[in-house]
Write a protein that holds these residues in place. Structure first.
Motif, PDB file in Angstrom:
ATOM      1  N   PRO A 129     -87.746 -13.734  42.936  1.00  0.00           N
ATOM      2  CA  PRO A 129     -87.524 -15.188  42.825  1.00  0.00           C
ATOM      3  C   PRO A 129     -86.048 -15.534  42.868  1.00  0.00           C
ATOM      4  CG  PRO A 129     -88.030 -14.263  40.675  1.00  0.00           C
ATOM      5  CD  PRO A 129     -88.229 -13.149  41.671  1.00  0.00           C
ATOM      6  N   PRO A 130     -85.714 -16.758  43.265  1.00  0.00           N
ATOM      7  CA  PRO A 130     -84.315 -17.196  43.260  1.00  0.00           C
ATOM      8  C   PRO A 130     -83.789 -17.278  41.838  1.00  0.00           C
ATOM      9  CG  PRO A 130     -85.782 -19.038  43.721  1.00  0.00           C
ATOM     10  CD  PRO A 130     -86.636 -17.809  43.715  1.00  0.00           C
ATOM     11  N   PRO A 131     -82.471 -17.152  41.672  1.00  0.00           N
ATOM     12  CA  PRO A 131     -81.912 -17.143  40.314  1.00  0.00           C
ATOM     13  C   PRO A 131     -82.030 -18.474  39.583  1.00  0.00           C
ATOM     14  CG  PRO A 131     -80.169 -17.112  41.972  1.00  0.00           C
ATOM     15  CD  PRO A 131     -81.449 -16.907  42.699  1.00  0.00           C
ATOM     16  N   ASP A 132     -81.975 -19.582  40.310  1.00  0.00           N
ATOM     17  CA  ASP A 132     -82.083 -20.892  39.664  1.00  0.00           C
ATOM     18  C   ASP A 132     -83.545 -21.280  39.512  1.00  0.00           C
ATOM     19  OD1 ASP A 132     -82.009 -20.915  42.457  1.00  0.00           O
ATOM     20  OD2 ASP A 132     -81.757 -23.071  42.516  1.00  0.00           O
ATOM     21  N   GLY A 133     -83.855 -21.992  38.444  1.00  0.00           N
ATOM     22  CA  GLY A 133     -85.247 -22.245  38.101  1.00  0.00           C
ATOM     23  C   GLY A 133     -85.912 -23.388  38.831  1.00  0.00           C
ATOM     24  N   SER A 134     -85.190 -24.394  39.261  1.00  0.00           N
ATOM     25  CA  SER A 134     -85.818 -25.586  39.831  1.00  0.00           C
ATOM     26  C   SER A 134     -85.294 -25.857  41.235  1.00  0.00           C
ATOM     27  CB  SER A 134     -85.535 -26.813  38.951  1.00  0.00           C
ATOM     28  OG  SER A 134     -86.096 -26.649  37.670  1.00  0.00           O
ATOM     29  N   SER A 161     -92.034 -18.653  51.072  1.00  0.00           N
ATOM     30  CA  SER A 161     -92.031 -20.108  50.967  1.00  0.00           C
ATOM     31  C   SER A 161     -92.444 -20.557  49.569  1.00  0.00           C
ATOM     32  CB  SER A 161     -92.971 -20.703  52.017  1.00  0.00           C
ATOM     33  OG  SER A 161     -92.881 -22.108  52.056  1.00  0.00           O
ATOM     34  N   ILE A 162     -93.545 -20.020  49.069  1.00  0.00           N
ATOM     35  CA  ILE A 162     -94.028 -20.432  47.749  1.00  0.00           C
ATOM     36  C   ILE A 162     -93.026 -20.032  46.670  1.00  0.00           C
ATOM     37  CG2 ILE A 162     -95.900 -20.232  46.078  1.00  0.00           C
ATOM     38  CD1 ILE A 162     -96.544 -21.692  48.806  1.00  0.00           C
ATOM     39  N   THR A 163     -92.513 -18.818  46.736  1.00  0.00           N
ATOM     40  CA  THR A 163     -91.570 -18.335  45.724  1.00  0.00           C
ATOM     41  C   THR A 163     -90.309 -19.185  45.687  1.00  0.00           C
ATOM     42  OG1 THR A 163     -92.420 -16.082  45.988  1.00  0.00           O
ATOM     43  CG2 THR A 163     -90.270 -16.314  44.927  1.00  0.00           C
ATOM     44  N   TYR A 164     -89.876 -19.670  46.836  1.00  0.00           N
ATOM     45  CA  TYR A 164     -88.658 -20.485  46.899  1.00  0.00           C
ATOM     46  C   TYR A 164     -88.946 -21.983  46.778  1.00  0.00           C
ATOM     47  CZ  TYR A 164     -85.285 -16.819  47.342  1.00  0.00           C
ATOM     48  OH  TYR A 164     -84.459 -15.750  47.047  1.00  0.00           O
ATOM     49  N   GLY A 165     -90.169 -22.322  46.367  1.00  0.00           N
ATOM     50  CA  GLY A 165     -90.457 -23.690  45.999  1.00  0.00           C
ATOM     51  C   GLY A 165     -90.793 -24.613  47.148  1.00  0.00           C
ATOM     52  N   THR A 166     -91.350 -24.064  48.215  1.00  0.00           N
ATOM     53  CA  THR A 166     -91.703 -24.909  49.356  1.00  0.00           C
ATOM     54  C   THR A 166     -93.178 -24.753  49.684  1.00  0.00           C
ATOM     55  OG1 THR A 166     -89.477 -24.702  50.265  1.00  0.00           O
ATOM     56  CG2 THR A 166     -91.193 -25.433  51.767  1.00  0.00           C
ATOM     57  N   PRO A 167     -93.986 -25.793  49.479  1.00  0.00           N
ATOM     58  CA  PRO A 167     -95.408 -25.705  49.825  1.00  0.00           C
ATOM     59  C   PRO A 167     -95.591 -25.453  51.312  1.00  0.00           C
ATOM     60  CG  PRO A 167     -94.783 -27.963  49.261  1.00  0.00           C
ATOM     61  CD  PRO A 167     -93.615 -27.111  48.940  1.00  0.00           C
ATOM     62  N   CYS A 168     -96.706 -24.841  51.643  1.00  0.00           N
ATOM     63  CA  CYS A 168     -96.906 -24.330  52.994  1.00  0.00           C
ATOM     64  C   CYS A 168     -98.119 -24.984  53.646  1.00  0.00           C
ATOM     65  CB  CYS A 168     -97.103 -22.817  52.909  1.00  0.00           C
ATOM     66  SG  CYS A 168     -96.822 -21.965  54.457  1.00  0.00           S
ATOM     67  N   ILE A 169     -97.954 -25.355  54.901  1.00  0.00           N
ATOM     68  CA  ILE A 169     -99.046 -25.882  55.708  1.00  0.00           C
ATOM     69  C   ILE A 169     -99.621 -24.717  56.496  1.00  0.00           C
ATOM     70  CG2 ILE A 169     -99.678 -27.468  57.570  1.00  0.00           C
ATOM     71  CD1 ILE A 169     -97.237 -29.193  56.610  1.00  0.00           C
ATOM     72  N   ILE A 170    -100.896 -24.389  56.244  1.00  0.00           N
ATOM     73  CA  ILE A 170    -101.494 -23.186  56.810  1.00  0.00           C
ATOM     74  C   ILE A 170    -102.809 -23.507  57.496  1.00  0.00           C
ATOM     75  CG2 ILE A 170    -100.451 -21.730  55.012  1.00  0.00           C
ATOM     76  CD1 ILE A 170    -103.255 -21.595  53.704  1.00  0.00           C
ATOM     77  N   ASN A 171    -103.251 -22.572  58.337  1.00  0.00           N
ATOM     78  CA  ASN A 171    -104.640 -22.614  58.795  1.00  0.00           C
ATOM     79  C   ASN A 171    -105.425 -21.570  58.004  1.00  0.00           C
ATOM     80  OD1 ASN A 171    -103.206 -20.548  60.144  1.00  0.00           O
ATOM     81  ND2 ASN A 171    -104.665 -20.500  61.836  1.00  0.00           N
ATOM     82  N   MET A 206     -94.913 -30.833  43.934  1.00  0.00           N
ATOM     83  CA  MET A 206     -95.497 -29.645  44.544  1.00  0.00           C
ATOM     84  C   MET A 206     -94.472 -28.522  44.637  1.00  0.00           C
ATOM     85  SD  MET A 206     -97.827 -31.216  47.666  1.00  0.00           S
ATOM     86  CE  MET A 206     -98.419 -29.591  48.156  1.00  0.00           C
ATOM     87  N   LYS A 207     -93.254 -28.859  44.993  1.00  0.00           N
ATOM     88  CA  LYS A 207     -92.205 -27.851  45.093  1.00  0.00           C
ATOM     89  C   LYS A 207     -91.941 -27.205  43.731  1.00  0.00           C
ATOM     90  CE  LYS A 207     -88.548 -28.630  47.667  1.00  0.00           C
ATOM     91  NZ  LYS A 207     -88.628 -27.474  48.592  1.00  0.00           N
ATOM     92  N   GLN A 208     -91.956 -28.002  42.690  1.00  0.00           N
ATOM     93  CA  GLN A 208     -91.762 -27.465  41.344  1.00  0.00           C
ATOM     94  C   GLN A 208     -92.917 -26.539  40.968  1.00  0.00           C
ATOM     95  OE1 GLN A 208     -89.091 -27.680  39.506  1.00  0.00           O
ATOM     96  NE2 GLN A 208     -89.932 -26.587  37.738  1.00  0.00           N
ATOM     97  N   TYR A 209     -94.128 -26.924  41.313  1.00  0.00           N
ATOM     98  CA  TYR A 209     -95.303 -26.090  41.021  1.00  0.00           C
ATOM     99  C   TYR A 209     -95.166 -24.733  41.716  1.00  0.00           C
ATOM    100  CZ  TYR A 209    -100.141 -24.457  40.900  1.00  0.00           C
ATOM    101  OH  TYR A 209    -101.264 -23.693  40.714  1.00  0.00           O
ATOM    102  N   CYS A 210     -94.782 -24.761  42.984  1.00  0.00           N
ATOM    103  CA  CYS A 210     -94.633 -23.506  43.725  1.00  0.00           C
ATOM    104  C   CYS A 210     -93.573 -22.613  43.089  1.00  0.00           C
ATOM    105  CB  CYS A 210     -94.258 -23.797  45.178  1.00  0.00           C
ATOM    106  SG  CYS A 210     -95.561 -24.571  46.158  1.00  0.00           S
ATOM    107  N   ARG A 211     -92.430 -23.209  42.771  1.00  0.00           N
ATOM    108  CA  ARG A 211     -91.310 -22.421  42.240  1.00  0.00           C
ATOM    109  C   ARG A 211     -91.674 -21.762  40.918  1.00  0.00           C
ATOM    110  NH1 ARG A 211     -85.518 -22.357  42.491  1.00  0.00           N
ATOM    111  NH2 ARG A 211     -85.698 -23.202  44.612  1.00  0.00           N
ATOM    112  N   THR A 212     -92.458 -22.410  40.089  1.00  0.00           N
ATOM    113  CA  THR A 212     -92.767 -21.878  38.760  1.00  0.00           C
ATOM    114  C   THR A 212     -94.097 -21.119  38.705  1.00  0.00           C
ATOM    115  OG1 THR A 212     -93.773 -23.993  38.120  1.00  0.00           O
ATOM    116  CG2 THR A 212     -91.437 -23.692  37.616  1.00  0.00           C
ATOM    117  N   SER A 213     -94.800 -21.004  39.818  1.00  0.00           N
ATOM    118  CA  SER A 213     -96.130 -20.389  39.803  1.00  0.00           C
ATOM    119  C   SER A 213     -96.089 -18.890  39.542  1.00  0.00           C
ATOM    120  CB  SER A 213     -96.843 -20.650  41.132  1.00  0.00           C
ATOM    121  OG  SER A 213     -96.187 -19.970  42.195  1.00  0.00           O
TER     122      SER A 213
END
Length: 413
Positions: free
Chosen positions: A201-206, A327-337, A381-388
């Protein structure tokens, strides 16, 4: 011999394969995080990877690992034909580790072969068992069959078939990355643990909040363009993304998609019919070519959404998309098939959204709704991903402990 004096009671697990330390390929990122799990469970971990900067001279060289305390080594990458023939049957990286004081045979608990050549893996398994250690395989890929047009392709096809259908079935346990491979070996009777590609995970939390206005920042990571001969060789369908966004742009949605990993010229060599589409989209789509991983992660973290759209093949079903876990670890939700490998980790409306590119107008409308969401909702959503923490090593410690116990591997003597 200093590495053996640290703690004679701590048992060693050796991880060997074609990963380029510290993080020069996705394999190295996976192995480093798996090593972190093993280390946290009380094992001493030795990594033996490869380096394109080293000569192939049957020696081990010190390497760097991003996980503190992991003992990292590397061998030269084979280039000449005679080197390749040596590498595909080589057991010497382990014997050299013993000779150089990196490991003591009676203290090795397990040897893990990462996507290893079949003959070499079988020989390493025999050696490991001779030491009283377990022989495991980390199986994350099932390569496509190559045309039988050259000796190199023939050797590769035979090697893949032998490893996937015979050698892996004779290992003491398997680490897989997707349900497709787990099901393939379900009848073999070995313990199996499924671990996706994990990300530090990235060093910063949010994550930083999105700008309140302007074009919505989007990201996509392309891979495989350098070696591809035809569009079907590309697993990550950047062309699907561009077609969908072209239709969304026609409905008035403003965005900026940055595509990393391929430039415009290389892209159009495989998708020449997209010249007009890219001209029409103009600055909405920027192809940035290859970038350092740190720049990729920074750009990814600053995006509202990333895309991972893949067609289904044996290759894509067998692997886990690193692009998704990054993407999820760095706080970015993903559009997938529909990707079976990520189904267990995807939370619709939280870690991203699912669309089906085959459904034409329905897919376009679904994407339009996503890209016109309130930015405060996207930030949530980005916060949820980063803290998941879903793709962090600590999440998989209990499962790994159970897996190793089922094989009879303990961290201490």
């Amino acid at each position: 011999m200093d590495c053996l004096r640290r703690d004679w009671h701590v048992r060693t697990i050796i991880y060997v394969g074609g990963f380029e330390l510290p993080d020069r390929n996705a394999a190295a990122q996976r192995v480093a995080n798996n090593a972190k799990i093993l280390q946290s469970l009380g094992y001493r971990v030795v990594l033996i990877g490869v380096s394109r900067q080293r000569p192939y001279d049957r020696r081990l060289y010190p390497a760097h690992c991003t996980v503190a305390g992991v003992d990292a080594w590397e061998i030269g990458y084979p280039l000449a034909q005679r080197e390749w023939f040596d590498a595909i049957s080589a057991v010497w990286p382990l014997t050299r580790a013993v000779e150089q004081g990196v490991a003591a045979p009676d203290n090795v608990a397990a040897v893990i072969c990462y996507n290893h050549p079949a003959v070499a893996q079988a020989r390493i398994a025999r050696l490991a068992r001779g030491w009283g250690a377990a022989a495991l395989a980390d199986c994350t890929e099932w390569y496509a069959r190559r045309p039988w047009t050259s000796p190199a392709n023939a050797v590769k096809n035979i090697d893949v078939g032998l490893r996937m259908h015979a050698v892996n079935r004779r290992m003491d346990g398997l680490i897989t990355t997707a349900p497709f491979i787990s099901r393939h070996y379900a009848g073999a009777g070995q313990p199996i643990i499924e671990i996706p590609t994990l990300i530090e995970p990235p060093p910063d939390g949010s994550p930083a909040p999105l700008p309140p206005g302007g074009p919505l920042p989007l990201a996509a990571i392309a891979s495989g363009f350098g070696a591809a001969k035809r569009p079907s060789d590309i697993h990550d369908r950047i062309d699907w993304i561009i077609d969908l966004l072209d239709a969304v742009a026609a409905r008035g949605v403003d965005f900026r998609l940055r595509i990393i990993g391929v430039d415009r010229d290389a892209y159009l060599l495989l998708f020449p019919h997209h010249v007009a589409v890219l001209d029409r989209l103009g600055p909405r789509v920027e192809m940035m070519g290859r970038l350092p991983r740190s720049d990729v992660l920074e750009l990814l973290a600053a995006s509202a959404f990333s895309f991972v759209l893949r067609h289904e093949s044996r290759v894509t079903l067998a692997g886990f998309p690193t692009k998704y876990s990054e993407s999820i670890t760095y706080g970015t939700p993903c559009i997938i098939n529909a990707l079976p490998s990520v189904r267990a980790y995807h939370v619709e409306g939280q870690t991203g959204f699912s669309i089906d590119p085959r459904n034409g107008a329905e897919a376009v409308e679904a994407l339009r709704r996503v890209l016109t969401m309130d930015r405060v909702a996207i930030d949530a959503m980005k916060q949820y991903c980063r803290t998941s923490a879903v793709f962090q090593a600590s999440t998989f410690e209990p499962a790994m402990q159970t897996f190793l116990q089922s094989i009879g591997v303990a961290p201490r003597t």
